[in-house]
Design a protein around this motif. Sequence first.
Motif, PDB file in Angstrom:
ATOM      1  N   PRO A  60       0.804  -1.227   0.000  1.00 21.91           N
ATOM      2  CA  PRO A  60       0.000   0.000   0.000  1.00 21.91           C
ATOM      3  C   PRO A  60       0.837   1.277   0.000  1.00 21.91           C
ATOM      4  CG  PRO A  60      -0.296  -1.246   2.054  1.00 21.91           C
ATOM      5  CD  PRO A  60       0.543  -2.074   1.145  1.00 21.91           C
ATOM      6  N   ASP A  61       2.000   1.260   0.648  1.00 20.37           N
ATOM      7  CA  ASP A  61       2.855   2.455   0.660  1.00 20.37           C
ATOM      8  C   ASP A  61       3.370   2.770  -0.741  1.00 20.37           C
ATOM      9  OD1 ASP A  61       2.528   2.810   3.402  1.00 20.37           O
ATOM     10  OD2 ASP A  61       4.247   1.514   3.869  1.00 20.37           O
ATOM     11  N   LEU A  62       3.780   1.740  -1.464  1.00 20.80           N
ATOM     12  CA  LEU A  62       4.265   1.927  -2.831  1.00 20.80           C
ATOM     13  C   LEU A  62       3.113   2.366  -3.741  1.00 20.80           C
ATOM     14  CD1 LEU A  62       6.569   1.745  -4.882  1.00 20.80           C
ATOM     15  CD2 LEU A  62       6.013  -0.664  -5.187  1.00 20.80           C
ATOM     16  N   ASN A  63       1.959   1.769  -3.569  1.00 22.31           N
ATOM     17  CA  ASN A  63       0.810   2.103  -4.417  1.00 22.31           C
ATOM     18  C   ASN A  63       0.304   3.526  -4.196  1.00 22.31           C
ATOM     19  OD1 ASN A  63       0.873  -0.379  -5.672  1.00 22.31           O
ATOM     20  ND2 ASN A  63      -0.518  -1.311  -4.201  1.00 22.31           N
ATOM     21  N   ARG A  64       0.589   4.103  -3.034  1.00 21.12           N
ATOM     22  CA  ARG A  64       0.192   5.495  -2.772  1.00 21.12           C
ATOM     23  C   ARG A  64       1.081   6.496  -3.507  1.00 21.12           C
ATOM     24  NH1 ARG A  64      -1.659   3.641   2.293  1.00 21.12           N
ATOM     25  NH2 ARG A  64       0.364   3.633   3.293  1.00 21.12           N
ATOM     26  N   MET A  65       2.256   6.052  -3.920  1.00 19.99           N
ATOM     27  CA  MET A  65       3.198   6.956  -4.590  1.00 19.99           C
ATOM     28  C   MET A  65       2.960   6.952  -6.101  1.00 19.99           C
ATOM     29  SD  MET A  65       6.794   6.298  -2.657  1.00 19.99           S
ATOM     30  CE  MET A  65       7.362   7.975  -2.625  1.00 19.99           C
ATOM     31  N   SER A  66       3.123   8.107  -6.698  1.00 21.59           N
ATOM     32  CA  SER A  66       3.074   8.214  -8.151  1.00 21.59           C
ATOM     33  C   SER A  66       4.519   8.296  -8.633  1.00 21.59           C
ATOM     34  CB  SER A  66       2.290   9.453  -8.553  1.00 21.59           C
ATOM     35  OG  SER A  66       2.208   9.536  -9.948  1.00 21.59           O
ATOM     36  N   ILE A  67       4.979   7.243  -9.308  1.00 21.57           N
ATOM     37  CA  ILE A  67       6.382   7.143  -9.709  1.00 21.57           C
ATOM     38  C   ILE A  67       6.489   7.111 -11.229  1.00 21.57           C
ATOM     39  CG2 ILE A  67       8.457   5.712  -9.603  1.00 21.57           C
ATOM     40  CD1 ILE A  67       7.473   4.752  -6.843  1.00 21.57           C
ATOM     41  N   THR A  68       7.326   7.985 -11.752  1.00 23.05           N
ATOM     42  CA  THR A  68       7.593   8.033 -13.186  1.00 23.05           C
ATOM     43  C   THR A  68       8.817   7.189 -13.494  1.00 23.05           C
ATOM     44  OG1 THR A  68       6.725  10.272 -13.308  1.00 23.05           O
ATOM     45  CG2 THR A  68       8.152   9.583 -15.106  1.00 23.05           C
ATOM     46  N   VAL A  69       8.724   6.368 -14.537  1.00 21.05           N
ATOM     47  CA  VAL A  69       9.864   5.586 -15.001  1.00 21.05           C
ATOM     48  C   VAL A  69      10.355   6.271 -16.271  1.00 21.05           C
ATOM     49  CG1 VAL A  69      10.705   3.313 -15.702  1.00 21.05           C
ATOM     50  CG2 VAL A  69       8.801   3.490 -14.079  1.00 21.05           C
TER      51      VAL A  69
END
Length: 143
Positions: free
Chosen positions: A39-48
């Motif tokens: 859930p912590d990772l899914n809350r972040m918006s990460i650009t690749v």
Amino acid sequence: MAKQTHHSARGPSQRQLRVGELIRRSLSDILTRGDIHDPDLNRMSITVGEVRTSPDLKVATAFVLPLGGKDKEQALLLLRQNRYEIRRAVAKTLALKYAPEIRFLIDETFDQMDETRRILEQDAVRRDIENDSDGGDADGGGE
């Protein structure tokens, strides 16, 4: 004299570039959809931003940046903690002989662009650029 491979002098092969882009898209989709059970990772918006692969395609380095450039270290930590699940998810979407090990690094491209923009906005640099564009000789000498 050490033998040099044909890739070392020219950069990545077309295959490396193609596979890197496929991994980048897959990784972006997985992170956007929240397919990883954290859930912590899914809350972040990460650009690749980019994925570079080793010549044997067994290692892929993903250059990532959280939205707004905040919490970079937290994003890296979460991605690294979930790297095995991410690797399995990426492997499911790609038809490769081996699922590559995925390593994560912060994408510094935007910081470098900001620094370049800052330098170009300095008065001294602007004067130099304007002098060059006015037909001034770079070495100061005539013909």
